[in-house]
Design an enzyme around this catalytic site. Sequence first.
Site, PDB file in Angstrom:
ATOM      1  CG  ASP A  39      -2.030   0.978   1.167  1.00 52.72           C
ATOM      2  OD1 ASP A  39      -2.338   1.457   0.054  1.00 52.72           O
ATOM      3  OD2 ASP A  39      -2.617   1.291   2.225  1.00 52.72           O
ATOM      4  CG  ASN A  87      -7.267  -2.781  -6.432  1.00 53.48           C
ATOM      5  OD1 ASN A  87      -6.269  -3.494  -6.291  1.00 53.48           O
ATOM      6  ND2 ASN A  87      -7.637  -1.910  -5.503  1.00 53.48           N
TER       7      ASN A  87
END
Length: 259
Positions: A39, A87
Amino acid sequence: MASQAKPDLTSGAPAHGARHVDGMRAGSPGPRHVAIIMDGNGRWAKKRFLPRIAGHRAGVEAVRRVARAAQELGLECLTLYAFSSENWKRPASEVADLMGLLRHFIQADLDEFHANGVRLRIIGNYQALDPSLVDLIESAVARTAGNCGPIIAIALNYGAQDELVRMAQSLARRVAAGEIAAEEIGIGDVDAALYTADLPPLDLMIRTSGEQRLSNFMLWQAAYAELYFTDTLWPDFDGRALAAALDAFRLRDRRFGGL
């Protein structure tokens, strides 16, 4: 015997034959299986007034560094959360960029993985990706399947809740077919119906960028995993950062519910 010099795991060059990362000997007691929620690519780019794709490109370089470091540190399996089932909600242009980077990564790095004995694995519903990319992925997995080295597992189009639904559906079909009685279903049956069935148990989950949540990643597998959160953004994560996480793991007292 190969040189004992400390490898430069912050660079893009492989460190052949090296055995240490900041003094920690490869193969010392530690986790067998480490998973990472990678991340912070977007924030890394934003801090530098760069487009998001620049952060994703830097993130790919971090993947290369950490994959090499994982081998040096003796990990049996490294699982990387590359693209979640959520996503797809991102802008189409960003999704296209991510798929392009994945394609380039496989094409550029497969020879090195194969030469180092790495076995490439994919977890998640990757078959839903573009057919040409699916063919590339399956060819890469097949080429490395006979290797005997560490496993690099890439989570693509992966979501743990979806994985658990698929597991439940698979077991329901077995019950309906008379292969197993519902009351006989145990933990082992659940494990065997997951994407990670042939991977070692998860020992350590790392999340970069300061966020402290699992984000629908390996929820079943993380039941007894140690969690490690770092403020380091993924593009800045490297072999030394991985070694620090493994050192922290070694200090944990893992009792698995006992005393």
